[in-house]
Design a protein around this motif. Structure first.
Motif, PDB file in Angstrom:
ATOM      1  N   HIS A   1      71.522  25.718   4.097  1.00  0.00           N
ATOM      2  CA  HIS A   1      70.779  25.598   2.836  1.00  0.00           C
ATOM      3  C   HIS A   1      69.659  24.601   3.051  1.00  0.00           C
ATOM      4  O   HIS A   1      69.674  23.810   4.010  1.00  0.00           O
ATOM      5  CB  HIS A   1      71.684  25.127   1.685  1.00  0.00           C
ATOM      6  CG  HIS A   1      71.883  23.641   1.681  1.00  0.00           C
ATOM      7  ND1 HIS A   1      71.057  22.784   0.992  1.00  0.00           N
ATOM      8  CD2 HIS A   1      72.797  22.864   2.306  1.00  0.00           C
ATOM      9  CE1 HIS A   1      71.454  21.535   1.177  1.00  0.00           C
ATOM     10  NE2 HIS A   1      72.507  21.553   1.975  1.00  0.00           N
TER      11      HIS A   1
ATOM     12  N   ASP B   1      69.662  31.896   0.186  1.00  0.00           N
ATOM     13  CA  ASP B   1      69.979  30.470   0.126  1.00  0.00           C
ATOM     14  C   ASP B   1      69.843  29.793   1.492  1.00  0.00           C
ATOM     15  O   ASP B   1      69.326  28.680   1.584  1.00  0.00           O
ATOM     16  CB  ASP B   1      71.386  30.253  -0.427  1.00  0.00           C
ATOM     17  CG  ASP B   1      71.485  30.571  -1.904  1.00  0.00           C
ATOM     18  OD1 ASP B   1      70.451  30.510  -2.591  1.00  0.00           O
ATOM     19  OD2 ASP B   1      72.602  30.887  -2.371  1.00  0.00           O
TER      20      ASP B   1
ATOM     21  N   ASN C   1      79.507  28.239  -3.297  1.00  0.00           N
ATOM     22  CA  ASN C   1      78.212  28.521  -2.680  1.00  0.00           C
ATOM     23  C   ASN C   1      78.345  29.351  -1.401  1.00  0.00           C
ATOM     24  O   ASN C   1      77.341  29.716  -0.787  1.00  0.00           O
ATOM     25  CB  ASN C   1      77.458  27.226  -2.376  1.00  0.00           C
ATOM     26  CG  ASN C   1      78.210  26.307  -1.423  1.00  0.00           C
ATOM     27  OD1 ASN C   1      79.156  26.708  -0.758  1.00  0.00           O
ATOM     28  ND2 ASN C   1      77.786  25.056  -1.365  1.00  0.00           N
TER      29      ASN C   1
ATOM     30  N   PRO D   1      75.762  32.552  -5.148  1.00  0.00           N
ATOM     31  CA  PRO D   1      75.054  32.536  -3.865  1.00  0.00           C
ATOM     32  C   PRO D   1      74.175  33.756  -3.667  1.00  0.00           C
ATOM     33  O   PRO D   1      74.470  34.849  -4.149  1.00  0.00           O
ATOM     34  CB  PRO D   1      76.176  32.471  -2.834  1.00  0.00           C
ATOM     35  CG  PRO D   1      77.407  32.911  -3.547  1.00  0.00           C
ATOM     36  CD  PRO D   1      77.229  32.554  -4.986  1.00  0.00           C
TER      37      PRO D   1
ATOM     38  N   THR E   1      74.675  25.987  -5.876  1.00  0.00           N
ATOM     39  CA  THR E   1      74.763  27.216  -6.659  1.00  0.00           C
ATOM     40  C   THR E   1      76.197  27.729  -6.740  1.00  0.00           C
ATOM     41  O   THR E   1      77.006  27.503  -5.844  1.00  0.00           O
ATOM     42  CB  THR E   1      73.870  28.308  -6.059  1.00  0.00           C
ATOM     43  OG1 THR E   1      73.876  29.461  -6.929  1.00  0.00           O
ATOM     44  CG2 THR E   1      74.376  28.732  -4.688  1.00  0.00           C
TER      45      THR E   1
END
Length: 755
Positions: free
Chosen positions: A331, A312, A479, A308, A305
């Motif tokens: 993650h 996550d 991310n 974020p 991603t």
């Protein structure tokens, strides 16, 4: 009940053997035929791991399910690769390419064959064992899940709004399989997953009080009946033998994470264990799991991603104390239950990297404990995987700009590469993101032309100096997983050093002394609109102690061109260039130089690669001083060239401007005519050649070197009255050595000394 074709009533062919290998199409088997037996040939991808060691596996996207001796993964993408990894011996087997693969609490992997209605059952506890084929001739049925070795299939008729759920396995025999009872007649099955070795959890839609509603049903496979159902919505639901966990919507648009006991058809009591809110995310993608008394949750796209979310990371919440949470992984893309009651998660952590993790309750505290079961070898934190920066960079190479690159573990970064000259601090920075110099396969690549401004961002910048450089890479993962990456390195830049290139950047420099005795340096470079000076830089004061200053090129074999200065007593001094626009402490050359009216240097007159010095005395005799390459004794004993040179009031060594064998000289007579003397290569000159008249308008002419970088020496001339500089591009043709003049730049040198 929807209409069934006659094929539905045919005998269902159940085989225990079929030749299936990776990449081999399955031969169609008639429903009435008895299939023949052969063995599958699996592809083993890695050697067994030693007991207790982490298994090594290829990169995978998701873990799809688990059995007692291993787990099933997929690489994802448009052409997924499915693999089975044994947790017993550590081997990974690549499965033959089939449209779908399922596993459910056993070591049997079921694949839907390309042959219509055929399903392949492989016992992965013995990968070389025969493959069983189960035929389902009803094309309206869709495989939703596998429980053990039983297929869970569903159909729905949008016209009649009737649906059904059927179970099929090797022992089903002839007929339509086993119909699951307990579902409404209008049930439309959307999803199913194994809940245990004997049960399946089914998501279906059905009418409830006049509206379409989502339900979860627990199906007991041995009896083919619904033993429990609950209205839990269509978001992800996790279940174990005693509990449900699910995501529910709120009236204000938010979401809640709930936990409740199984066996309560009315959805009775439950506990709110989390208030979920992120306006940029749809919580339908949240995957959850149950491990002991804890519930895990996380979005699947946290690794890739660029927006974020606090959801996550894979997080666990204690159902007995909902305020208590634990971050399990940085993650995770998928969560599945294993037969031993633990969870298997495809995810990653900064500490241990990417892989498949097992989450199990601590036997003492009950808190979830994370263990890396299988590693893909990929880092989770942003990592520099490799660099392509030559140790020596020739930015003037005829092959074009120098290619430099850095390969990261992710494309999704905000990055900057800074190149910095160690001595002067000259820097150039390049940005990398999705909009500028976008990374490709993690590679940050640039083509450096040796200037101080990034490519693609306006006009080229000023050429940078030669010497030692550092590169610094700063990259931030979008991310937000792990720290910012910072790496450095060194490399050497080499450049062509020209006659007047005092800063080692290929740009010739004009030196000038003002009326106050301060010495200045101007870099002269050519742009599309003419030659310009990017700025005037002060070198230092006190230079009015000298009555003659002359730039003589790199006479002593140092880093850059040098300077000679004659004081009032006739002593000549050498100032050796340092390559960065400054000069070292002076070195005494010798006395008696006040006998000369003209001194000029910069042309290699004898072909030895070093620029030499010429001096014309008051009697009009021209003398040749060969450069020695020694800083302590820079010039050899003088050699007489010839007399009559007092006819000229300006002598300028220009380098090779006529295309001959050696450096040349131009001389202006008292009538303003400029003459060319072509060097013969032995310190003497050929007969003079008339260039043209009107040169008495100039107070000074300077052999500036190659301003336009065409490989030919050029000339700078400064007017006597206002000190305005003009540029004469060298042609390389002795018959017409200079092109039409152009104004060099906006700066002027009124009343100063230019050399």
């Amino acid at each position: 009940m929807p209409h069934r074709s006659s094929a539905r009533r045919l005998a269902v062919a159940v085989s225990t053997v079929l030749a299936v290998t990776a990449g081999t199409a399955l031969t169609a088997i008639p429903a009435t035929a008895a299939p023949a037996a052969v063995h599958a040939v699996p592809a083993v991808a890695n050697a067994p791991a030693a007991p207790g060691e982490t298994i090594s596996i290829p990169p995978v996207y998701k873990v799809l399910g688990a059995g007692p001796s291993g787990f099933l993964t997929t690489s994802g993408g448009s052409s997924p690769v499915h693999r089975w990894t044994s947790t017993v011996d550590g081997t990974t087997t690549t499965l033959p390419k089939q449209p779908d693969h399922f596993v459910g609490y056993s070591d049997t992997v079921v694949a839907r064959s390309t042959t219509r209605g055929a399903y392949l059952l492989r016992d992965m506890s013995a990968p070389g064992s025969p493959v069983t084929v189960v035929m389902e001739p009803d094309a309206g049925l869709r495989l939703r899940a596998v429980v053990g070795r039983t297929l869970v299939l569903s159909s729905s008729d949008i016209t009649t709004r009737k649906g059904e759920l059927r179970l099929r396995s090797e022992d089903t025999g002839e007929g339509p399989g086993r119909m699951v009872t307990g579902l409404p007649a209008d049930a439309s099955v959307r999803e199913a997953e194994p809940l245990s070795s004997t049960t399946a959890l089914v998501l279906y839609h059905a009418s409830e009080n006049g509206s379409l509603t989502s339900f979860r049903a627990v199906v007991d496979v041995p009896t083919a009946r619904v033993v429990e159902r609950r209205q839990l919505g269509s978001y992800d639901v996790a279940a174990d033998a005693t509990s449900f966990a699910w995501v529910a919507g709120k009236d204000d648009g938010g979401n809640l994470l709930r936990f409740g006991a199984r066996g309560d058809e009315a959805a009775g009591t439950f506990t709110e264990i989390g208030d979920l809110a992120d306006p940029r995310r749809n919580f339908s993608s949240l995957h959850i799991g149950i491990v002991g008394s804890w519930v895990t949750y996380g979005f699947p796209g946290g690794r890739t991603t660029i927006y974020p979310s606090p959801y996550d990371p894979l997080t666990a919440v204690d159902t007995r104390a909902p305020g208590s949470t634990i971050r399990l992984l940085d993650h995770a893309t998928s969560t599945v239950s294993a037969p031993d009651g633990t969870l298997l998660v495809r995810g990653g952590s900064v500490a241990q990297g990417e892989g498949v993790y097992r989450i199990a309750p601590d036997p003492v505290t009950g808190k979830p404990v994370v263990t890396l079961v299988a590693s893909t070898g990929e880092p989770t934190a942003l990592t520099l995987l490799g660099t392509e920066v030559p140790a020596v960079v020739d930015v003037d190479s005829p092959t074009g700009p120098t290619k430099l690159s850095w390969t990261l573990s992710s494309n999704d970064v905000q990055a900057k590469v800074t190149l910095r000259h160690k001595v002067t601090g000259t820097t150039v920075a390049y940005a990398f993101n999705s909009g500028v110099n976008s990374p490709v396969d993690g590679r940050l690549a640039l083509e450096w032309d040796g200037t101080g401004k990034p490519l693609g961002l306006g006009e080229p910048g000023d050429p940078v100096p030669a010497g030692e450089y550092t590169w610094e890479l700063n990259a931030t993962p979008l991310n937000k997983i792990g720290p910012e990456l910072r790496k450095t390195g060194v490399f050497q830049v080499v450049r062509r050093t020209g006659l007047h290139d005092h800063t080692s950047n290929t740009v010739p420099d004009i030196l000038s002394r003002d009326a106050a005795g301060k010495l200045w340096r101007d870099g002269i470079r050519l742009t599309g609109t003419g030659s310009v000076s990017p700025g005037r830089y002060a070198i230092g004061g006190g230079w009015n102690a000298y009555n003659r200053l002359e730039a003589v090129g790199d006479a002593v074999g140092g880093k850059a061109p040098d300077l000679v200065a004659r004081d009032a007593s006739g002593l000549l001094w050498l100032y050796q260039g340092d390559g960065y626009g400054n000069f070292a402490t002076r070195v005494r050359v010798g006395p008696g130089w006040n006998t000369y009216e003209r001194i000029t240097g910069g042309s290699d007159l004898d072909g030895d690669g070093r620029p030499d010095l010429l001096a014309a005395d008051t009697a009009g005799v021209l003398w040749f001083y060969k450069a020695t390459g020694s800083a302590t004794a820079p010039f050899a004993t003088r050699v007489k060239v010839g007399g009559g040179w007092n006819a000229y009031n300006e002598l300028t060594a220009t380098g090779n401007i006529g295309g001959g064998v050696a450096g040349d000289l131009v001389a202006r007579d008292k009538g303003g005519i400029l003459w060319l003397y072509l060097g013969k290569g032995d310190g003497t000159f050929a007969q003079r050649i008339r260039i043209g008249g009107g040169w008495n308008a100039y107070g000074t002419t300077v052999g500036i070197g190659d301003v336009d970088l065409d490989g030919r020496a050029d000339l700078m001339a400064v007017t006597a009255e206002y000190g305005i500089p003009y540029f004469y591009s060298g042609t390389g043709d002795w018959r017409a050595p200079f092109a039409t003049r152009s104004k060099a730049h906006g700066d002027a040198y009124p009343g100063g000394t230019v050399f």
